[in-house]
Design an enzyme around this catalytic site. Structure first.
Site, PDB file in Angstrom:
ATOM      1  N   HIS A 106      -8.757   7.667   2.239  1.00 62.56           N
ATOM      2  CA  HIS A 106      -8.232   9.114   2.253  1.00 62.56           C
ATOM      3  C   HIS A 106      -9.152  10.071   1.714  1.00 62.56           C
ATOM      4  O   HIS A 106     -10.128   9.741   0.891  1.00 62.56           O
ATOM      5  CB  HIS A 106      -6.799   8.964   1.362  1.00 62.56           C
ATOM      6  CG  HIS A 106      -7.064   8.853  -0.327  1.00 62.56           C
ATOM      7  ND1 HIS A 106      -7.500   7.390  -0.384  1.00 62.56           N
ATOM      8  CD2 HIS A 106      -7.328   9.517  -1.212  1.00 62.56           C
ATOM      9  CE1 HIS A 106      -7.595   7.313  -1.748  1.00 62.56           C
ATOM     10  NE2 HIS A 106      -7.685   8.547  -2.309  1.00 62.56           N
ATOM     11  N   HIS A 135      -6.875   2.613   0.329  1.00 64.21           N
ATOM     12  CA  HIS A 135      -6.451   2.983   1.608  1.00 64.21           C
ATOM     13  C   HIS A 135      -7.235   4.430   2.209  1.00 64.21           C
ATOM     14  O   HIS A 135      -7.086   5.289   1.166  1.00 64.21           O
ATOM     15  CB  HIS A 135      -4.834   3.367   1.893  1.00 64.21           C
ATOM     16  CG  HIS A 135      -4.540   3.744   3.057  1.00 64.21           C
ATOM     17  ND1 HIS A 135      -3.623   2.977   3.662  1.00 64.21           N
ATOM     18  CD2 HIS A 135      -4.691   4.966   4.086  1.00 64.21           C
ATOM     19  CE1 HIS A 135      -3.237   3.641   5.196  1.00 64.21           C
ATOM     20  NE2 HIS A 135      -3.999   4.635   5.078  1.00 64.21           N
ATOM     21  N   ASN A 145     -13.423   9.146  -2.291  1.00 70.41           N
ATOM     22  CA  ASN A 145     -13.671   8.252  -3.369  1.00 70.41           C
ATOM     23  C   ASN A 145     -13.766   6.779  -2.925  1.00 70.41           C
ATOM     24  O   ASN A 145     -12.807   6.344  -2.337  1.00 70.41           O
ATOM     25  CB  ASN A 145     -12.652   8.213  -4.658  1.00 70.41           C
ATOM     26  CG  ASN A 145     -12.586   9.554  -5.362  1.00 70.41           C
ATOM     27  OD1 ASN A 145     -13.619  10.431  -5.430  1.00 70.41           O
ATOM     28  ND2 ASN A 145     -11.449   9.961  -5.325  1.00 70.41           N
ATOM     29  N   ASP A 177      -1.141  16.222  -3.270  1.00 67.76           N
ATOM     30  CA  ASP A 177      -1.487  15.129  -4.210  1.00 67.76           C
ATOM     31  C   ASP A 177      -0.325  15.215  -5.204  1.00 67.76           C
ATOM     32  O   ASP A 177       0.039  16.400  -5.745  1.00 67.76           O
ATOM     33  CB  ASP A 177      -2.691  15.368  -5.002  1.00 67.76           C
ATOM     34  CG  ASP A 177      -3.395  14.336  -5.638  1.00 67.76           C
ATOM     35  OD1 ASP A 177      -2.678  14.146  -6.813  1.00 67.76           O
ATOM     36  OD2 ASP A 177      -4.352  13.494  -5.302  1.00 67.76           O
ATOM     37  N   CYS A 216       1.089  -1.276   0.068  1.00 70.38           N
ATOM     38  CA  CYS A 216      -0.083  -0.058   0.031  1.00 70.38           C
ATOM     39  C   CYS A 216       0.819   1.135   0.064  1.00 70.38           C
ATOM     40  O   CYS A 216       1.638   1.333   0.883  1.00 70.38           O
ATOM     41  CB  CYS A 216      -0.890   0.070   1.012  1.00 70.38           C
ATOM     42  SG  CYS A 216      -1.877   1.501   1.388  1.00 70.38           S
ATOM     43  N   GLY A 250     -14.470   5.828  -8.420  1.00 71.10           N
ATOM     44  CA  GLY A 250     -13.027   6.535  -8.837  1.00 71.10           C
ATOM     45  C   GLY A 250     -11.986   6.145  -7.727  1.00 71.10           C
ATOM     46  O   GLY A 250     -10.823   7.019  -7.903  1.00 71.10           O
TER      47      GLY A 250
END
Length: 123
Positions: free
Chosen positions: A109, A107, A96, A30, A4, A102
């Site tokens: 978030h 994990h 999402n 991001d 992950c 999407g």
């Protein structure tokens, strides 16, 4: 989880541009931003999706929700009102969930997305 990416970021195995960290959460920009401000708030505990959360995760989810406005303000897209009640700024918070939602990284978030929109003022 050994493969992950967010677990690896939380464990400091992968560098990131962190903007916040405590014992429970890490927040970072991001790598593929969708807006001028786009960061993620990620629990360090591996939880695959929002659909996997239970009552036991309520405090963690609340902490994420309360952290979003503070970090949005620090990153320059906070919501505010002036003395006459005129609003400015703002951001979206998005979870999402699953393939049709999407979700790309399994994990939990929260995306926080803000900044000037190209369609602003075109109503």
């Amino acid at each position: 989880m050994e493969n992950c990416i967010f677990c690896k970021i939380a464990a400091k195995q992968i560098p990131t541009k962190a903007i916040y960290e405590d014992d429970d959460l890490i927040a970072f920009h991001d790598i593929n931003p969708a807006a001028p401000v786009h960061f993620l708030i990620v629990p360090k505990q591996h939880i695959p999706t929002l659909a996997d959360c239970t009552e036991a995760h309520a405090a963690l989810l609340g902490k994420m929700a309360l952290l979003a406005p503070r970090l949005a303000q620090e990153q320059g897209c906070g919501y505010q009102q002036d003395g006459q009640g005129e609003a400015s700024g703002g951001y979206k918070t998005i979870f999402n969930v699953g393939p049709d939602g999407g979700q790309e990284v399994y994990h939990l978030h929260m995306h926080v997305i803000g900044g000037p929109r190209p369609w602003r003022g075109q109503r």
